[in-house]
Design a protein around this motif. Structure first.
Motif, PDB file in Angstrom:
ATOM      1  N   VAL A  12       0.856  -1.183   0.000  1.00 45.47           N
ATOM      2  CA  VAL A  12       0.000   0.000   0.000  1.00 45.47           C
ATOM      3  C   VAL A  12       0.894   1.235   0.000  1.00 45.47           C
ATOM      4  CG1 VAL A  12      -0.137   0.068   2.521  1.00 45.47           C
ATOM      5  CG2 VAL A  12      -1.983   1.063   1.158  1.00 45.47           C
ATOM      6  N   GLN A  13       0.384   2.319  -0.505  1.00 56.30           N
ATOM      7  CA  GLN A  13       1.132   3.581  -0.479  1.00 56.30           C
ATOM      8  C   GLN A  13       0.976   4.254   0.882  1.00 56.30           C
ATOM      9  OE1 GLN A  13      -0.101   5.925  -3.908  1.00 56.30           O
ATOM     10  NE2 GLN A  13       1.665   5.147  -5.026  1.00 56.30           N
ATOM     11  N   ALA A  14       1.939   5.072   1.202  1.00 47.58           N
ATOM     12  CA  ALA A  14       1.899   5.823   2.457  1.00 47.58           C
ATOM     13  C   ALA A  14       0.584   6.590   2.562  1.00 47.58           C
ATOM     14  CB  ALA A  14       3.076   6.775   2.545  1.00 47.58           C
ATOM     15  N   GLY A  15       0.003   6.557   3.754  1.00 50.07           N
ATOM     16  CA  GLY A  15      -1.281   7.193   3.975  1.00 50.07           C
ATOM     17  C   GLY A  15      -2.454   6.252   3.808  1.00 50.07           C
ATOM     18  N   GLY A  16      -2.197   5.084   3.256  1.00 51.84           N
ATOM     19  CA  GLY A  16      -3.257   4.116   3.021  1.00 51.84           C
ATOM     20  C   GLY A  16      -3.589   3.303   4.256  1.00 51.84           C
ATOM     21  N   SER A  17      -4.485   2.324   4.070  1.00 54.24           N
ATOM     22  CA  SER A  17      -4.968   1.496   5.172  1.00 54.24           C
ATOM     23  C   SER A  17      -4.943   0.028   4.781  1.00 54.24           C
ATOM     24  CB  SER A  17      -6.407   1.881   5.538  1.00 54.24           C
ATOM     25  OG  SER A  17      -6.480   3.211   5.990  1.00 54.24           O
ATOM     26  N   LEU A  18      -4.809  -0.803   5.781  1.00 49.53           N
ATOM     27  CA  LEU A  18      -4.938  -2.254   5.646  1.00 49.53           C
ATOM     28  C   LEU A  18      -5.586  -2.790   6.911  1.00 49.53           C
ATOM     29  CD1 LEU A  18      -1.466  -3.422   4.212  1.00 49.53           C
ATOM     30  CD2 LEU A  18      -3.677  -3.560   3.042  1.00 49.53           C
ATOM     31  N   ARG A  19      -6.296  -3.913   6.774  1.00 46.81           N
ATOM     32  CA  ARG A  19      -6.809  -4.607   7.947  1.00 46.81           C
ATOM     33  C   ARG A  19      -6.278  -6.029   7.946  1.00 46.81           C
ATOM     34  NH1 ARG A  19     -12.892  -6.178  10.028  1.00 46.81           N
ATOM     35  NH2 ARG A  19     -12.722  -7.713   8.356  1.00 46.81           N
ATOM     36  N   LEU A  20      -5.547  -6.355   8.986  1.00 53.06           N
ATOM     37  CA  LEU A  20      -5.026  -7.698   9.165  1.00 53.06           C
ATOM     38  C   LEU A  20      -6.018  -8.517   9.979  1.00 53.06           C
ATOM     39  CD1 LEU A  20      -1.293  -6.958  10.042  1.00 53.06           C
ATOM     40  CD2 LEU A  20      -2.385  -7.131   7.798  1.00 53.06           C
ATOM     41  N   SER A  21      -6.077  -9.801   9.654  1.00 51.48           N
ATOM     42  CA  SER A  21      -6.913 -10.740  10.402  1.00 51.48           C
ATOM     43  C   SER A  21      -6.049 -11.885  10.907  1.00 51.48           C
ATOM     44  CB  SER A  21      -8.026 -11.302   9.518  1.00 51.48           C
ATOM     45  OG  SER A  21      -8.868 -10.278   9.041  1.00 51.48           O
ATOM     46  N   ARG A  66      -3.275   5.447  15.174  1.00 47.57           N
ATOM     47  CA  ARG A  66      -3.324   4.996  13.785  1.00 47.57           C
ATOM     48  C   ARG A  66      -3.809   3.550  13.661  1.00 47.57           C
ATOM     49  NH1 ARG A  66       1.214   4.506  10.874  1.00 47.57           N
ATOM     50  NH2 ARG A  66       2.560   4.067  12.659  1.00 47.57           N
ATOM     51  N   PHE A  67      -3.443   2.695  14.609  1.00 47.89           N
ATOM     52  CA  PHE A  67      -3.805   1.290  14.574  1.00 47.89           C
ATOM     53  C   PHE A  67      -4.862   1.000  15.638  1.00 47.89           C
ATOM     54  CE2 PHE A  67       0.449  -0.564  12.809  1.00 47.89           C
ATOM     55  CZ  PHE A  67       0.396   0.340  11.768  1.00 47.89           C
ATOM     56  N   THR A  68      -5.738   0.040  15.335  1.00 52.38           N
ATOM     57  CA  THR A  68      -6.748  -0.394  16.287  1.00 52.38           C
ATOM     58  C   THR A  68      -6.808  -1.918  16.301  1.00 52.38           C
ATOM     59  OG1 THR A  68      -8.073   1.600  15.873  1.00 52.38           O
ATOM     60  CG2 THR A  68      -9.163  -0.248  16.982  1.00 52.38           C
ATOM     61  N   ILE A  69      -6.664  -2.488  17.490  1.00 49.62           N
ATOM     62  CA  ILE A  69      -6.791  -3.932  17.662  1.00 49.62           C
ATOM     63  C   ILE A  69      -8.207  -4.245  18.128  1.00 49.62           C
ATOM     64  CG2 ILE A  69      -5.951  -3.898  20.047  1.00 49.62           C
ATOM     65  CD1 ILE A  69      -4.582  -6.601  19.497  1.00 49.62           C
ATOM     66  N   SER A  70      -8.787  -5.308  17.602  1.00 51.64           N
ATOM     67  CA  SER A  70     -10.130  -5.697  18.007  1.00 51.64           C
ATOM     68  C   SER A  70     -10.287  -7.202  17.850  1.00 51.64           C
ATOM     69  CB  SER A  70     -11.194  -4.967  17.191  1.00 51.64           C
ATOM     70  OG  SER A  70     -11.083  -5.305  15.819  1.00 51.64           O
ATOM     71  N   MET A  82      -5.160  -0.828  10.374  1.00 54.69           N
ATOM     72  CA  MET A  82      -3.997   0.053  10.272  1.00 54.69           C
ATOM     73  C   MET A  82      -4.316   1.183   9.314  1.00 54.69           C
ATOM     74  SD  MET A  82      -0.933  -2.776  10.115  1.00 54.69           S
ATOM     75  CE  MET A  82      -1.380  -3.353   8.493  1.00 54.69           C
ATOM     76  N   ASN A  83      -4.342   2.387   9.833  1.00 50.42           N
ATOM     77  CA  ASN A  83      -4.612   3.582   9.036  1.00 50.42           C
ATOM     78  C   ASN A  83      -3.387   4.481   9.006  1.00 50.42           C
ATOM     79  OD1 ASN A  83      -7.305   2.694   8.732  1.00 50.42           O
ATOM     80  ND2 ASN A  83      -7.926   3.762  10.602  1.00 50.42           N
ATOM     81  N   SER A  84      -3.393   5.421   8.071  1.00 50.84           N
ATOM     82  CA  SER A  84      -2.288   6.386   7.941  1.00 50.84           C
ATOM     83  C   SER A  84      -0.940   5.679   7.952  1.00 50.84           C
ATOM     84  CB  SER A  84      -2.357   7.416   9.082  1.00 50.84           C
ATOM     85  OG  SER A  84      -3.599   8.097   9.073  1.00 50.84           O
ATOM     86  N   LEU A  85      -0.830   4.658   7.161  1.00 50.65           N
ATOM     87  CA  LEU A  85       0.387   3.846   7.146  1.00 50.65           C
ATOM     88  C   LEU A  85       1.589   4.645   6.664  1.00 50.65           C
ATOM     89  CD1 LEU A  85      -1.188   0.524   5.928  1.00 50.65           C
ATOM     90  CD2 LEU A  85       0.222   0.776   7.984  1.00 50.65           C
ATOM     91  N   LYS A  86       2.730   4.323   7.229  1.00 57.09           N
ATOM     92  CA  LYS A  86       3.997   4.984   6.920  1.00 57.09           C
ATOM     93  C   LYS A  86       4.996   3.949   6.411  1.00 57.09           C
ATOM     94  CE  LYS A  86       3.305   8.097  10.873  1.00 57.09           C
ATOM     95  NZ  LYS A  86       3.895   8.586  12.148  1.00 57.09           N
TER      96      LYS A  86
END
Length: 124
Positions: A12-21, A66-70, A82-86
């Protein structure tokens, strides 16, 4: 025993988001779940942890805000939004699980069970 399988990594490009499972299975109850990451040549570092009994969470300073665990108990699945990735977030991400009390759950040595990891690459 606990089996953990991560998914959701990618590029992903910087500023993007991903969700890990992280899908969990097995016959051992874990009261703490965590996400860790390891970049080449660096030690494995704790990113976020959650207490499954009450849902309390803790984060590394580098990802706070920037990150949230759930968790989804019905699906036995752990998530990391994961938001606002660097670019410095680039690493292999692992989920971990264990049962216990009174330890630092952002420390890798606190966990017995680990997944195989999923790669996250953030480009600038």
């Amino acid at each position: 025993q606990v089996q953990l399988v991560e998914s959701g990594g990618g590029s992903v490009q910087a500023g993007g988001s991903l969700r890990l499972s992280c899908a969990a299975s097995g016959n051992t109850y874990s009261n703490h779940l965590g996400w860790f990451r390891q970049a080449p040549g660096k030690e494995r570092e704790g990113v976020a942890t959650i207490y499954t009994g009450g849902g309390s969470t803790a984060y590394a300073d580098s990802v706070k805000g920037r990150f949230t665990i759930s968790q989804d108990n019905a699906k036995n699945t752990l998530y990391l939004q994961m938001n606002s990735l660097k670019p410095e977030d680039t690493a292999m991400y692992y989920c971990a699980a264990d049962f216990g009390w009174g330890v630092n759950w952002l420390r890798a040595s606190s966990y017995k069970y680990w997944g195989q990891g999923t790669q996250v690459t953030v480009s600038s």
